[in-house]
Design a protein around this motif. Structure first.
Motif, PDB file in Angstrom:
ATOM      1  N   ASP A  58    -114.970  11.211 -25.071  1.00 56.05           N
ATOM      2  CA  ASP A  58    -115.245   9.808 -25.412  1.00 56.05           C
ATOM      3  C   ASP A  58    -116.245   9.692 -26.553  1.00 56.05           C
ATOM      4  O   ASP A  58    -116.079   8.873 -27.459  1.00 56.05           O
ATOM      5  CB  ASP A  58    -115.789   9.069 -24.183  1.00 56.05           C
ATOM      6  CG  ASP A  58    -114.719   8.857 -23.112  1.00 56.05           C
ATOM      7  OD1 ASP A  58    -113.527   9.012 -23.437  1.00 56.05           O
ATOM      8  OD2 ASP A  58    -115.088   8.555 -21.963  1.00 56.05           O
ATOM      9  N   GLU A  59    -117.288  10.514 -26.505  1.00 60.77           N
ATOM     10  CA  GLU A  59    -118.332  10.428 -27.528  1.00 60.77           C
ATOM     11  C   GLU A  59    -117.835  10.929 -28.885  1.00 60.77           C
ATOM     12  O   GLU A  59    -118.106  10.314 -29.923  1.00 60.77           O
ATOM     13  CB  GLU A  59    -119.549  11.252 -27.082  1.00 60.77           C
ATOM     14  CG  GLU A  59    -120.768  11.088 -27.944  1.00 60.77           C
ATOM     15  CD  GLU A  59    -121.307   9.679 -27.975  1.00 60.77           C
ATOM     16  OE1 GLU A  59    -121.923   9.301 -29.000  1.00 60.77           O
ATOM     17  OE2 GLU A  59    -121.135   8.946 -26.986  1.00 60.77           O
ATOM     18  N   ILE A  60    -117.086  12.031 -28.892  1.00 61.43           N
ATOM     19  CA  ILE A  60    -116.566  12.574 -30.154  1.00 61.43           C
ATOM     20  C   ILE A  60    -115.557  11.625 -30.778  1.00 61.43           C
ATOM     21  O   ILE A  60    -115.522  11.431 -31.993  1.00 61.43           O
ATOM     22  CB  ILE A  60    -115.920  13.959 -29.915  1.00 61.43           C
ATOM     23  CG1 ILE A  60    -116.979  14.974 -29.468  1.00 61.43           C
ATOM     24  CG2 ILE A  60    -115.205  14.450 -31.157  1.00 61.43           C
ATOM     25  CD1 ILE A  60    -118.100  15.197 -30.447  1.00 61.43           C
ATOM     26  N   SER A  96    -115.405  22.018 -10.511  1.00 61.29           N
ATOM     27  CA  SER A  96    -114.154  21.330 -10.836  1.00 61.29           C
ATOM     28  C   SER A  96    -114.403  19.855 -11.138  1.00 61.29           C
ATOM     29  O   SER A  96    -113.821  19.290 -12.073  1.00 61.29           O
ATOM     30  CB  SER A  96    -113.172  21.477  -9.670  1.00 61.29           C
ATOM     31  OG  SER A  96    -111.970  20.802  -9.930  1.00 61.29           O
ATOM     32  N   ARG A  97    -115.272  19.220 -10.351  1.00 57.59           N
ATOM     33  CA  ARG A  97    -115.617  17.817 -10.604  1.00 57.59           C
ATOM     34  C   ARG A  97    -116.359  17.671 -11.927  1.00 57.59           C
ATOM     35  O   ARG A  97    -116.146  16.723 -12.683  1.00 57.59           O
ATOM     36  CB  ARG A  97    -116.486  17.282  -9.454  1.00 57.59           C
ATOM     37  CG  ARG A  97    -115.810  17.262  -8.096  1.00 57.59           C
ATOM     38  CD  ARG A  97    -114.765  16.169  -7.982  1.00 57.59           C
ATOM     39  NE  ARG A  97    -115.345  14.839  -8.074  1.00 57.59           N
ATOM     40  CZ  ARG A  97    -115.896  14.197  -7.043  1.00 57.59           C
ATOM     41  NH1 ARG A  97    -115.959  14.776  -5.850  1.00 57.59           N
ATOM     42  NH2 ARG A  97    -116.359  12.975  -7.187  1.00 57.59           N
ATOM     43  N   LEU A  98    -117.239  18.624 -12.203  1.00 56.02           N
ATOM     44  CA  LEU A  98    -117.988  18.596 -13.461  1.00 56.02           C
ATOM     45  C   LEU A  98    -117.073  18.786 -14.661  1.00 56.02           C
ATOM     46  O   LEU A  98    -117.330  18.231 -15.740  1.00 56.02           O
ATOM     47  CB  LEU A  98    -119.072  19.675 -13.457  1.00 56.02           C
ATOM     48  CG  LEU A  98    -120.318  19.381 -12.611  1.00 56.02           C
ATOM     49  CD1 LEU A  98    -121.225  20.607 -12.542  1.00 56.02           C
ATOM     50  CD2 LEU A  98    -121.080  18.193 -13.180  1.00 56.02           C
ATOM     51  N   ASP A  99    -116.006  19.572 -14.500  1.00 55.08           N
ATOM     52  CA  ASP A  99    -115.028  19.740 -15.582  1.00 55.08           C
ATOM     53  C   ASP A  99    -114.501  18.383 -16.032  1.00 55.08           C
ATOM     54  O   ASP A  99    -114.459  18.077 -17.234  1.00 55.08           O
ATOM     55  CB  ASP A  99    -113.854  20.612 -15.121  1.00 55.08           C
ATOM     56  CG  ASP A  99    -114.213  22.086 -15.050  1.00 55.08           C
ATOM     57  OD1 ASP A  99    -115.222  22.471 -15.657  1.00 55.08           O
ATOM     58  OD2 ASP A  99    -113.500  22.838 -14.373  1.00 55.08           O
ATOM     59  N   ASP A 100    -114.091  17.576 -15.076  1.00 49.50           N
ATOM     60  CA  ASP A 100    -113.528  16.258 -15.392  1.00 49.50           C
ATOM     61  C   ASP A 100    -114.576  15.330 -16.002  1.00 49.50           C
ATOM     62  O   ASP A 100    -114.316  14.645 -16.999  1.00 49.50           O
ATOM     63  CB  ASP A 100    -112.951  15.616 -14.121  1.00 49.50           C
ATOM     64  CG  ASP A 100    -111.787  16.402 -13.548  1.00 49.50           C
ATOM     65  OD1 ASP A 100    -111.123  17.117 -14.318  1.00 49.50           O
ATOM     66  OD2 ASP A 100    -111.556  16.315 -12.332  1.00 49.50           O
ATOM     67  N   ILE A 101    -115.768  15.317 -15.413  1.00 47.84           N
ATOM     68  CA  ILE A 101    -116.810  14.387 -15.864  1.00 47.84           C
ATOM     69  C   ILE A 101    -117.332  14.751 -17.250  1.00 47.84           C
ATOM     70  O   ILE A 101    -117.426  13.911 -18.146  1.00 47.84           O
ATOM     71  CB  ILE A 101    -117.962  14.355 -14.842  1.00 47.84           C
ATOM     72  CG1 ILE A 101    -117.468  13.789 -13.506  1.00 47.84           C
ATOM     73  CG2 ILE A 101    -119.134  13.524 -15.374  1.00 47.84           C
ATOM     74  CD1 ILE A 101    -118.467  13.954 -12.373  1.00 47.84           C
ATOM     75  N   LEU A 102    -117.666  16.030 -17.450  1.00 50.78           N
ATOM     76  CA  LEU A 102    -118.236  16.462 -18.721  1.00 50.78           C
ATOM     77  C   LEU A 102    -117.206  16.441 -19.844  1.00 50.78           C
ATOM     78  O   LEU A 102    -117.499  15.973 -20.952  1.00 50.78           O
ATOM     79  CB  LEU A 102    -118.836  17.859 -18.580  1.00 50.78           C
ATOM     80  CG  LEU A 102    -120.230  17.894 -17.937  1.00 50.78           C
ATOM     81  CD1 LEU A 102    -120.545  19.263 -17.371  1.00 50.78           C
ATOM     82  CD2 LEU A 102    -121.288  17.509 -18.956  1.00 50.78           C
ATOM     83  N   ASP A 103    -116.001  16.929 -19.561  1.00 50.81           N
ATOM     84  CA  ASP A 103    -114.951  16.903 -20.591  1.00 50.81           C
ATOM     85  C   ASP A 103    -114.647  15.475 -21.017  1.00 50.81           C
ATOM     86  O   ASP A 103    -114.455  15.195 -22.210  1.00 50.81           O
ATOM     87  CB  ASP A 103    -113.672  17.572 -20.066  1.00 50.81           C
ATOM     88  CG  ASP A 103    -113.771  19.091 -20.071  1.00 50.81           C
ATOM     89  OD1 ASP A 103    -114.638  19.623 -20.790  1.00 50.81           O
ATOM     90  OD2 ASP A 103    -112.980  19.742 -19.366  1.00 50.81           O
ATOM     91  N   GLY A 104    -114.615  14.560 -20.071  1.00 49.92           N
ATOM     92  CA  GLY A 104    -114.352  13.165 -20.386  1.00 49.92           C
ATOM     93  C   GLY A 104    -115.457  12.551 -21.230  1.00 49.92           C
ATOM     94  O   GLY A 104    -115.201  11.816 -22.187  1.00 49.92           O
ATOM     95  N   ALA A 105    -116.723  12.854 -20.878  1.00 47.03           N
ATOM     96  CA  ALA A 105    -117.861  12.310 -21.627  1.00 47.03           C
ATOM     97  C   ALA A 105    -117.898  12.854 -23.050  1.00 47.03           C
ATOM     98  O   ALA A 105    -118.161  12.109 -24.004  1.00 47.03           O
ATOM     99  CB  ALA A 105    -119.162  12.643 -20.898  1.00 47.03           C
ATOM    100  N   VAL A 106    -117.628  14.140 -23.212  1.00 45.04           N
ATOM    101  CA  VAL A 106    -117.602  14.745 -24.551  1.00 45.04           C
ATOM    102  C   VAL A 106    -116.480  14.149 -25.384  1.00 45.04           C
ATOM    103  O   VAL A 106    -116.671  13.781 -26.556  1.00 45.04           O
ATOM    104  CB  VAL A 106    -117.433  16.283 -24.447  1.00 45.04           C
ATOM    105  CG1 VAL A 106    -117.184  16.894 -25.830  1.00 45.04           C
ATOM    106  CG2 VAL A 106    -118.659  16.915 -23.808  1.00 45.04           C
TER     107      VAL A 106
END
Length: 207
Positions: free
Chosen positions: A123-125, A111-121
């Motif tokens: 921001d970069e896109i 669940s924590r990774l969902d927030d971190i990875l989705d946010g990073a993707v």
């Protein structure tokens, strides 16, 4: 009467003995807790281990590389075009003790990774153009156009033009990996990101 007492003692010894032994296999690591609080460091060596029976509990975690698979998200690019991005990642528990303190279990960690990875993707896109996202190199593209206004011997005239288009797919993936790794390091979750990839990039109907 005496035999009954001996049997009870033997049974108690067996129960205590069984409760003081636990086994860690090659794919596991563990943390021993006492009344909910960790005791000592993480156990990463496979084999037979001992604990205090009844009052201590063993929390086992996977030592192997684990899977994170995000859901496809519609994200606007820098040039205001909406695309669907579907990403996936691989991660592992690098510090079982810190992982237990911060995430407790794999479900909460995901669940924590969902927030971190989705946010990073996202921001970069959002900081890249469509061309940068869909291309992974700067190879020159040759575009061919058929001109209907001129006719040659074969009834067609091909006009060739070359265009150098900047591709940044590999840089995007690398940037996402660095961003997520830094975020996890700051949060001190005991998690390490092994790899991040863009599984699918789809144009929306508008594009």
């Amino acid at each position: 009467m005496k035999q009954t007492i001996i049997l009870i003692i033997l049974l108690a010894v067996l129960i205590i003995g069984y409760g003081s032994i636990y086994i860690i296999n090659e794919a596991e690591q563990a943390v021993v807790t006492q009344f909910g609080k960790p005791v000592g460091g993480a156990i990463t060596e496979a084999g037979l281990h001992f604990k205090t029976p009844i009052i201590q509990t063993v929390m086992k975690f996977d030592k192997r590389i684990l899977e994170w698979d995000g859901s496809a998200n519609e994200i606007p690019t820098l040039d205001n075009k909406y695309i669907l991005i579907d990403a996936f990642a691989r991660w592992r528990i690098s510090d079982a003790l810190q992982f237990y303190k911060s995430a407790k279990n794999e479900m909460l960690a995901q669940s924590r990774l969902d927030d971190i990875l989705d946010g990073a993707v996202r921001d970069e896109i959002a900081n890249r153009t469509m061309v940068e996202i869909v291309r992974s190199s700067n190879r020159i593209m040759v575009i061919q156009d058929v001109e209907s206004s001129t006719v040659n011997v074969k009834n067609e005239s091909i006009k060739k033009s070359s265009m150098k288009m900047e591709g940044a797919r590999l840089l995007i993936v690398e940037s996402i990996l660095k961003s997520v790794s830094k975020r996890l390091l700051d949060l001190n979750m005991g998690i390490e990101i092994v790899d991040v990839q863009l599984k699918r990039i789809n144009y929306t109907n508008q594009v």
